[in-house]
Design a protein around this motif. Structure first.
Motif, short mmCIF file in Angstrom:
data_model
loop_
_atom_site.label_atom_id
_atom_site.label_comp_id
_atom_site.label_asym_id
_atom_site.label_seq_id
_atom_site.Cartn_x
_atom_site.Cartn_y
_atom_site.Cartn_z
N ILE A 210 0.86 -1.18 0.00
CA ILE A 210 0.00 0.00 0.00
C ILE A 210 0.89 1.24 0.00
CG2 ILE A 210 -1.85 1.20 1.19
CD1 ILE A 210 -2.62 -1.42 2.48
N THR A 211 0.75 2.08 -0.99
CA THR A 211 1.61 3.25 -1.15
C THR A 211 0.79 4.52 -1.04
OG1 THR A 211 1.34 3.17 -3.55
CG2 THR A 211 3.21 1.97 -2.62
N VAL A 212 1.51 5.62 -0.79
CA VAL A 212 0.86 6.93 -0.69
C VAL A 212 0.27 7.29 -2.05
CG1 VAL A 212 1.25 9.37 -0.24
CG2 VAL A 212 2.38 7.66 1.17
N GLY A 213 -0.95 7.79 -2.04
CA GLY A 213 -1.63 8.15 -3.27
C GLY A 213 -2.50 7.06 -3.84
N SER A 214 -2.34 5.81 -3.34
CA SER A 214 -3.17 4.73 -3.84
C SER A 214 -4.57 4.82 -3.23
CB SER A 214 -2.53 3.38 -3.52
OG SER A 214 -2.44 3.20 -2.12
N TRP A 215 -5.49 4.10 -3.81
CA TRP A 215 -6.88 4.14 -3.37
C TRP A 215 -7.17 2.93 -2.49
CZ3 TRP A 215 -10.52 7.92 -4.27
CH2 TRP A 215 -10.15 8.93 -5.15
N THR B 88 -14.63 5.16 0.02
CA THR B 88 -13.54 5.07 -0.96
C THR B 88 -12.74 6.36 -0.87
OG1 THR B 88 -14.90 3.73 -2.42
CG2 THR B 88 -12.94 4.73 -3.37
N THR B 89 -11.46 6.24 -0.58
CA THR B 89 -10.63 7.42 -0.41
C THR B 89 -9.19 7.07 -0.75
OG1 THR B 89 -9.96 9.14 1.16
CG2 THR B 89 -10.20 6.91 2.02
N GLN B 90 -8.32 8.07 -0.70
CA GLN B 90 -6.91 7.89 -1.02
C GLN B 90 -6.07 7.87 0.24
OE1 GLN B 90 -6.54 11.02 -4.23
NE2 GLN B 90 -5.27 9.42 -5.14
N VAL B 91 -4.89 7.27 0.12
CA VAL B 91 -3.95 7.19 1.24
C VAL B 91 -3.07 8.43 1.23
CG1 VAL B 91 -2.07 5.86 2.25
CG2 VAL B 91 -3.98 4.68 1.16
N VAL B 92 -3.08 9.14 2.36
CA VAL B 92 -2.24 10.34 2.49
C VAL B 92 -0.87 9.96 3.03
CG1 VAL B 92 -2.04 12.58 3.63
CG2 VAL B 92 -4.26 11.78 2.80
N ALA B 93 -0.83 9.04 3.99
CA ALA B 93 0.44 8.59 4.56
C ALA B 93 0.30 7.13 4.95
CB ALA B 93 0.83 9.44 5.77
N ALA B 94 1.42 6.41 4.97
CA ALA B 94 1.43 5.00 5.33
C ALA B 94 2.73 4.70 6.07
CB ALA B 94 1.31 4.11 4.09
N ARG B 95 2.62 4.01 7.20
CA ARG B 95 3.79 3.63 7.97
C ARG B 95 3.51 2.34 8.71
NH1 ARG B 95 4.16 5.09 13.53
NH2 ARG B 95 2.17 5.85 14.37
N THR B 96 4.59 1.67 9.12
CA THR B 96 4.48 0.48 9.96
C THR B 96 4.58 0.91 11.41
OG1 THR B 96 5.47 -0.90 8.24
CG2 THR B 96 5.47 -1.77 10.48
N ALA B 97 3.57 0.54 12.23
CA ALA B 97 3.49 1.02 13.61
C ALA B 97 3.19 -0.14 14.53
CB ALA B 97 2.42 2.10 13.73
N GLU C 76 -0.26 1.42 9.44
CA GLU C 76 -1.17 2.49 9.83
C GLU C 76 -1.30 3.46 8.66
OE1 GLU C 76 -1.31 4.55 13.92
OE2 GLU C 76 -0.27 5.99 12.63
N LEU C 77 -2.54 3.64 8.21
CA LEU C 77 -2.81 4.49 7.07
C LEU C 77 -3.49 5.77 7.53
CD1 LEU C 77 -4.28 1.85 4.57
CD2 LEU C 77 -1.89 2.54 4.85
N THR C 78 -3.07 6.88 6.98
CA THR C 78 -3.76 8.15 7.15
C THR C 78 -4.52 8.43 5.87
OG1 THR C 78 -2.02 8.95 8.62
CG2 THR C 78 -3.51 10.59 7.68
N ALA D 270 -4.11 -1.79 -2.18
CA ALA D 270 -3.04 -2.25 -3.08
C ALA D 270 -3.61 -2.70 -4.42
CB ALA D 270 -2.22 -3.37 -2.44
N GLY D 271 -4.59 -1.97 -4.91
CA GLY D 271 -5.19 -2.31 -6.19
C GLY D 271 -4.36 -1.83 -7.37
N GLU D 272 -4.68 -2.34 -8.54
CA GLU D 272 -4.01 -1.95 -9.79
C GLU D 272 -5.05 -1.41 -10.75
OE1 GLU D 272 -1.98 -5.28 -11.35
OE2 GLU D 272 -0.58 -5.46 -9.66
N PRO D 273 -4.68 -0.38 -11.52
CA PRO D 273 -5.65 0.16 -12.49
C PRO D 273 -5.93 -0.86 -13.59
CG PRO D 273 -3.48 1.15 -12.80
CD PRO D 273 -3.40 0.35 -11.54
#
Length: 757
Positions: free
Chosen positions: A165-170, A194-203, A216-218, A242-245
């Protein structure tokens, strides 16, 4: 607290308690009923458990200590560090409802139906109720939880680490519908977010008495509301991440591939005008038949990027324009186009020194180390050119037919052969052709060796390249390799050498064209005849390969022959060259072996004799095969007493499906002769005899003729409806080449010999 009923769901049998704070947990279970009020510690406080009659619906008794009763309704009081509350859970009433009461000065009574829940706020605590039936242990669960500190409702803590899961993904967050949660209040808009990921980290985090590491996703939008405070509220949440277009699938095209335009699915670089392609696939232009494969060679006239703005979802792709229409129609889903196409001929390349020159010697002769020398088709009078170069001290010398008449300074040589088939090179004597200069191994020969019928392999049989240039992973031959012929033996040489001098490379009469074609390399039989082709008079030449090796109409051998006939013949005389039409002989005979002879010895001798007499060696174009030839050949074999021929017939390659079926089903009595017609102009007409008429497709299926060819032969047919009875339709109109009737050793079960016991 969790009250468990018996399997009938009527009487409480067990009370379970669990206290959770941070990462610590305390649990207790008591069997019901209890004889008298029971007090025990739980977590940081105490619990007083008792039972009473469930008939009294007035909850004012909750302010008093409950009295003992044998009619179980479960009452629990929490003290000293626990939420100061008194809970009552009744048994199900006649309507199946369970009544739950909670009191701390303010009383709340909730009636629960089976498999429903309720959530509400009672003072400073959140209360969640759930009544579950249909399981092995029907139960009522009551959860009292302190309100947590305000949370960031855009924070989503996943149960494990997800690195994809990356920043900017849905992400899509799906929660059960309100009905599935037992009517728990909340924002209905948050059931599916349905929204986008602003930040992602392992917590690492501790929630609901559980510790662990996760992602942890913001999020850009909230996914919780003020009622989402318990683990049970979010336990059934599903997160799609972690979807693909994905691009929408193209609408399939059902149209067959035909004509001179082909649209490719993607954009391909490197396709330039003049490039050769190979198109293969299943033909769709043969009505009533499937599985017919075809392969043809085409040339690109133009390759342009194209996109249709009127077609939704269309993207840039390559559109090919060919120099000519495809010969057939193909089913689109089976078409395969090969772009990395090169012409290949048989023979292994070699460069080596073949000798040393000596200026004191005349007519020096050297032999190549490898044999046989490879010859390729050419439009010269011989019909082929050897793949051979002779360089002396790095200077190229030239091959000539004869040294006679050559000057003393001409760098020329002639070729010959030894008794064992090796090619020899002979130079001049200083008068007729130049002598060789002196030197040590200064005569080098780049050449190719290897030829013959062994190179005539089927399609997709050549799969192992000797060398692998960069980027090449696999090779194949989509079309069969044809046209390879062995060197002329003594018998064939005696026949062709006189023919070469009869025309002297000047073609005037039909016999000149026939002799010229027959004397060329790779051509074993030839017949020339002047015919009418439907528009004009033409000279038609029918040819057959040496030993009847397969020859395609567009092969190098025929292209070279057509060029040579044009160059050395009459420019005002149109000439057409076609490959022979095969008439395959079918012979079945009973053979009586003479006394004292063995069938195991006589049968192979008789078979070989018949193949010599009725095979390629003894046959000519346009000559019929006679039953008397079979009988005369059989009686010339020692050990044959008599022969009884049961089947003697022929199957022409131009036979229509109905005719072919009739021959194979009932060949009839042996024929006195099997016809082999010379080249002739032929018109074959089908007459509709069915009362209700026939369609064009039915006629095509009957004669094996493509629909496009049928329409070309009958331009007056403009109506595609059923043709009326009595209507005549051309199914063939044109020149048929000369026929060659023979027994083929490659065709199984065409010569059947049976011993008479």
């Amino acid at each position: 607290m969790r009250v468990v009923y018996d399997t009938a769901g009527r009487t409480p049998v067990r009370a379970e308690f669990q206290y959770v704070e941070g990462s610590s947990s305390d649990q207790r279970a008591e069997n019901l009923p209890v004889v008298q009020p029971l007090t025990f510690p739980l977590g940081t406080g105490q619990v007083e458990l008792s039972v009473r009659s469930g008939q009294d619906r007035d909850l004012s008794w909750l302010n008093r200590r409950p009295t003992d009763s044998q009619d179980p309704g479960v009452t629990a009081r929490f003290h000293s560090g626990l939420p100061e509350r008194a809970l009552f859970v009744s048994r199900p009433d006649d309507e199946g409802l369970v009544h739950v009461g909670i009191h701390n000065g303010t009383s709340e009574q909730i009636s629960l139906r089976p498999n429903t829940g309720e959530q509400f706020t009672h003072g400073e605590y959140e209360v969640s109720l759930r009544y579950t039936v249909g399981t092995t242990e029907p139960n009522v669960e009551v959860v009292i939880a302190s309100k947590p500190e305000p949370l960031n409702r855009s924070i989503l803590q996943l149960d494990s680490v997800h690195t994809g899961i990356t920043v900017g993904s849905w992400v899509a967050i799906q929660r059960p519908a309100k009905g599935a949660q037992g009517g728990i209040p909340g924002d209905a808009k948050l059931a599916f977010v349905t929204t986008q990921v602003v930040a992602a980290r392992t917590a690492a985090y501790t929630n609901y008495g559980i510790t662990g590491r996760g992602t942890e996703l913001t999020l850009a939008a909230p996914w919780l509301d003020e009622f989402d405070v318990l683990l049970s509220h979010v336990r059934d949440t599903t997160v799609h991440a972690a979807g693909e277009p994905l691009r929408l699938a193209d609408e399939p095209l059902g149209e067959d591939v035909h004509g001179n335009e082909v649209e490719l699915a993607e954009l391909y670089d490197g396709l330039r005008p003049g490039r050769t392609l190979i198109v293969s696939g299943e033909r769709s232009d043969v009505p009533g038949t499937t599985g017919v494969q075809a392969t043809e060679v085409v040339t690109i006239a133009a390759a342009d990027p194209a996109v249709d703005p009127q077609l939704p979802g269309d993207h840039v792709h390559t559109r090919l324009t060919l120099t000519a229409d495809l010969a057939h129609r193909y089913r689109r889903e089976t078409v395969r186009i090969l772009g990395n196409v090169v012409e290949a001929t048989h023979g292994e390349s070699r460069e080596e020194a073949i000798g040393s020159g000596d200026s004191d010697r005349v007519n020096q002769t050297f032999a190549l180390w490898q044999s046989p020398l490879t010859w390729l088709a050419d439009d010269n009078p011989l019909g082929a050119t050897p793949v051979l170069e002779i360089r002396v001290d790095g200077v190229l010398w030239h091959e000539v037919d004869s040294l006679a008449g050559r000057g003393p300074g001409e760098r020329v040589y002639i070729t010959g052969s030894t008794a064992d088939g090796r090619t020899t090179v002979t130079f001049g004597d200083g008068i007729s052709g130049a002598r060789l200069p002196s030197g040590h191994e200064n005569i080098r020969a780049p050449y190719r060796f290897g030829t013959g019928k062994a190179a005539n392999v089927a399609a997709d049989r050549i799969t192992q390249p000797l060398t692998r240039p960069l980027g090449v992973t696999q090779v194949t031959n989509p079309r069969p390799a044809k046209g390879g012929a062995d060197a002329d033996g003594p018998g064939l040489t005696r026949r062709t050498i006189p023919l070469a001098v009869s025309a002297l490379d000047r073609l005037v009469s039909a016999s000149d064209y026939e002799d010229f074609a027959r004397s060329r390399a790779g051509i074993g039989r030839a017949a020339a005849r002047e015919l009418f082709d439907g528009r004009r008079r033409v000279l038609h030449v029918t040819v057959a390969g040496t030993d009847d090796v397969p020859i395609d109409g567009d092969s190098d051998t025929l292209r070279a022959l057509r060029g040579a006939l044009t160059e050395y013949g009459d420019l005002n005389l149109p000439v057409r060259v076609d490959v022979r039409e095969l008439v395959l002989l079918l012979v079945a005979a009973k053979v009586k072996v003479a006394r004292d002879h063995a069938w195991e010895v006589v049968e192979p001798r008789l078979r070989q004799a018949l193949l010599r007499r009725l095979g390629y060696e003894g046959r000519e174009l346009g000559r019929p095969a006679r039953l008397s030839d079979v009988l005369a050949t059989a009686h010339s074999v020692p050990g044959v007493d008599y022969v009884d021929v049961d089947v003697f017939t022929g199957v022409p390659a131009s036979a229509m499906p109905e005719e072919l079926t009739g021959i194979l089903t009932d060949p009839g009595p042996p024929k006195a002769s099997v016809a082999a017609h010379p080249a002739t102009y032929d018109e074959k007409v089908h007459t509709v005899r069915v009362a209700n008429g026939e369609t064009l497709s039915e006629i095509c299926a009957k004669y094996g003729v493509p629909l496009a060819e049928l329409l070309r032969l009958n331009p007056d047919i403009t109506d595609t409806r059923r043709l009326a009875k009595g209507r005549s339709v051309f199914v063939f109109r044109g020149i048929r080449p000369a026929q060659l009737a023979l027994l083929s050793p490659r065709a199984a079960d065409t010569l059947i010999l049976t011993e008479v016991k």
